[in-house]
Design an enzyme around this catalytic site. Sequence first.
Site, mmCIF file in Angstrom:
data_model
loop_
_atom_site.group_PDB
_atom_site.id
_atom_site.type_symbol
_atom_site.label_atom_id
_atom_site.label_comp_id
_atom_site.label_asym_id
_atom_site.label_seq_id
_atom_site.Cartn_x
_atom_site.Cartn_y
_atom_site.Cartn_z
ATOM 1 N N CYS A 86 63.805 -28.965 34.984
ATOM 2 C CA CYS A 86 64.156 -28.805 33.760
ATOM 3 C C CYS A 86 65.742 -28.789 33.733
ATOM 4 O O CYS A 86 66.269 -28.006 34.529
ATOM 5 C CB CYS A 86 63.563 -27.347 33.392
ATOM 6 S SG CYS A 86 64.679 -26.803 31.857
ATOM 7 N N GLU A 87 66.241 -29.647 33.018
ATOM 8 C CA GLU A 87 67.898 -29.314 32.935
ATOM 9 C C GLU A 87 68.593 -28.199 32.417
ATOM 10 O O GLU A 87 69.602 -28.290 32.369
ATOM 11 C CB GLU A 87 68.309 -30.895 32.230
ATOM 12 C CG GLU A 87 68.159 -30.971 30.699
ATOM 13 C CD GLU A 87 68.610 -32.309 30.186
ATOM 14 O OE1 GLU A 87 69.105 -31.994 28.882
ATOM 15 O OE2 GLU A 87 68.706 -33.153 30.788
ATOM 16 N N HIS A 88 67.490 -27.576 31.406
ATOM 17 C CA HIS A 88 68.256 -26.384 30.881
ATOM 18 C C HIS A 88 68.325 -25.188 31.858
ATOM 19 O O HIS A 88 69.086 -24.358 31.821
ATOM 20 C CB HIS A 88 67.390 -25.938 29.655
ATOM 21 C CG HIS A 88 67.331 -27.130 28.475
ATOM 22 N ND1 HIS A 88 66.251 -27.721 28.167
ATOM 23 C CD2 HIS A 88 68.168 -27.932 28.026
ATOM 24 C CE1 HIS A 88 66.302 -28.529 27.469
ATOM 25 N NE2 HIS A 88 67.812 -28.699 27.376
ATOM 26 N N HIS A 89 67.288 -25.099 32.843
ATOM 27 C CA HIS A 89 67.188 -23.798 33.809
ATOM 28 C C HIS A 89 67.285 -24.344 35.257
ATOM 29 O O HIS A 89 67.292 -23.462 35.991
ATOM 30 C CB HIS A 89 66.192 -22.938 33.326
ATOM 31 C CG HIS A 89 66.083 -22.592 31.776
ATOM 32 N ND1 HIS A 89 65.458 -23.371 31.063
ATOM 33 C CD2 HIS A 89 66.636 -21.491 31.315
ATOM 34 C CE1 HIS A 89 65.453 -22.645 29.814
ATOM 35 N NE2 HIS A 89 66.303 -21.500 30.058
ATOM 36 N N GLN A 127 60.992 -33.137 29.406
ATOM 37 C CA GLN A 127 59.774 -33.911 29.512
ATOM 38 C C GLN A 127 59.791 -35.332 28.556
ATOM 39 O O GLN A 127 59.363 -36.247 28.794
ATOM 40 C CB GLN A 127 58.554 -33.108 29.278
ATOM 41 C CG GLN A 127 57.380 -33.833 29.461
ATOM 42 C CD GLN A 127 56.091 -32.854 29.596
ATOM 43 O OE1 GLN A 127 56.104 -31.737 29.722
ATOM 44 N NE2 GLN A 127 54.822 -32.958 28.982
ATOM 45 N N HIS A 155 55.775 -25.761 32.837
ATOM 46 C CA HIS A 155 57.142 -25.672 32.860
ATOM 47 C C HIS A 155 57.412 -24.340 33.207
ATOM 48 O O HIS A 155 57.020 -23.476 32.538
ATOM 49 C CB HIS A 155 57.811 -25.874 31.627
ATOM 50 C CG HIS A 155 57.936 -27.359 31.046
ATOM 51 N ND1 HIS A 155 59.398 -28.204 31.254
ATOM 52 C CD2 HIS A 155 57.011 -28.035 30.824
ATOM 53 C CE1 HIS A 155 58.938 -29.320 30.718
ATOM 54 N NE2 HIS A 155 57.541 -29.282 30.490
ATOM 55 N N CYS A 157 60.046 -22.738 33.426
ATOM 56 C CA CYS A 157 60.939 -22.106 32.720
ATOM 57 C C CYS A 157 60.437 -21.178 31.583
ATOM 58 O O CYS A 157 60.801 -20.366 30.824
ATOM 59 C CB CYS A 157 62.155 -22.846 32.138
ATOM 60 S SG CYS A 157 61.534 -24.096 31.261
#
Length: 197
Positions: A86-89, A127, A155, A157
Amino acid sequence: MTTPASPVAPETAGVDLAAAERAAREFLRALGVPLDREGMQDTPGRMTRGYAELLTARPFRLTTFPNEEGYDELVLARDIPVRSVCEHHLLPFVGVAHVGYLPGSRILGLSKLARVVEHFACRPQVQERLTKQTADWLEEHLDPQGVGVVIEAEHTCMTLRGVQATGSKTVTSTLLGSLRSDASSRQEFLDLTGVRR
């Protein structure tokens, strides 16, 4: 006769594992993780190599063949393993992809369906983008009558932190060409994926 197999190269040139390991060591220390224990001394290196593997796509060659028999029914590879970050976490998400196409003048070597998914999964991702990039790439390079991609993933996250919604899955889809415009073709694709609706 096959088309010239064009290589698809990884997009992570310039990886510096030594610098990444130093940064991982500082990161863990800043979080108060004790690295002086025997079992933890090599953790920054293992962490670095693990992330490098998750973020580095293997090169592959696109192989297509003439559709000499004029096959015009759905070709579907189900349950292709997906693992990305995940690019956020920068926490992993894992699941399966169902990738199909209605052939035009050429057909694809079946292993390449999984290779395309892996290629776009090996980077910080969301995703929704992964699903669309896979479908768009197949449409551009194969020129089929239609393309369908469905990804189901868990996910971490969402399941290990924050809301901690253990067992939840996210489902995304991209349908192009006749798999989008023709209701019966769309339904056949979705039925064959086995995705619950």
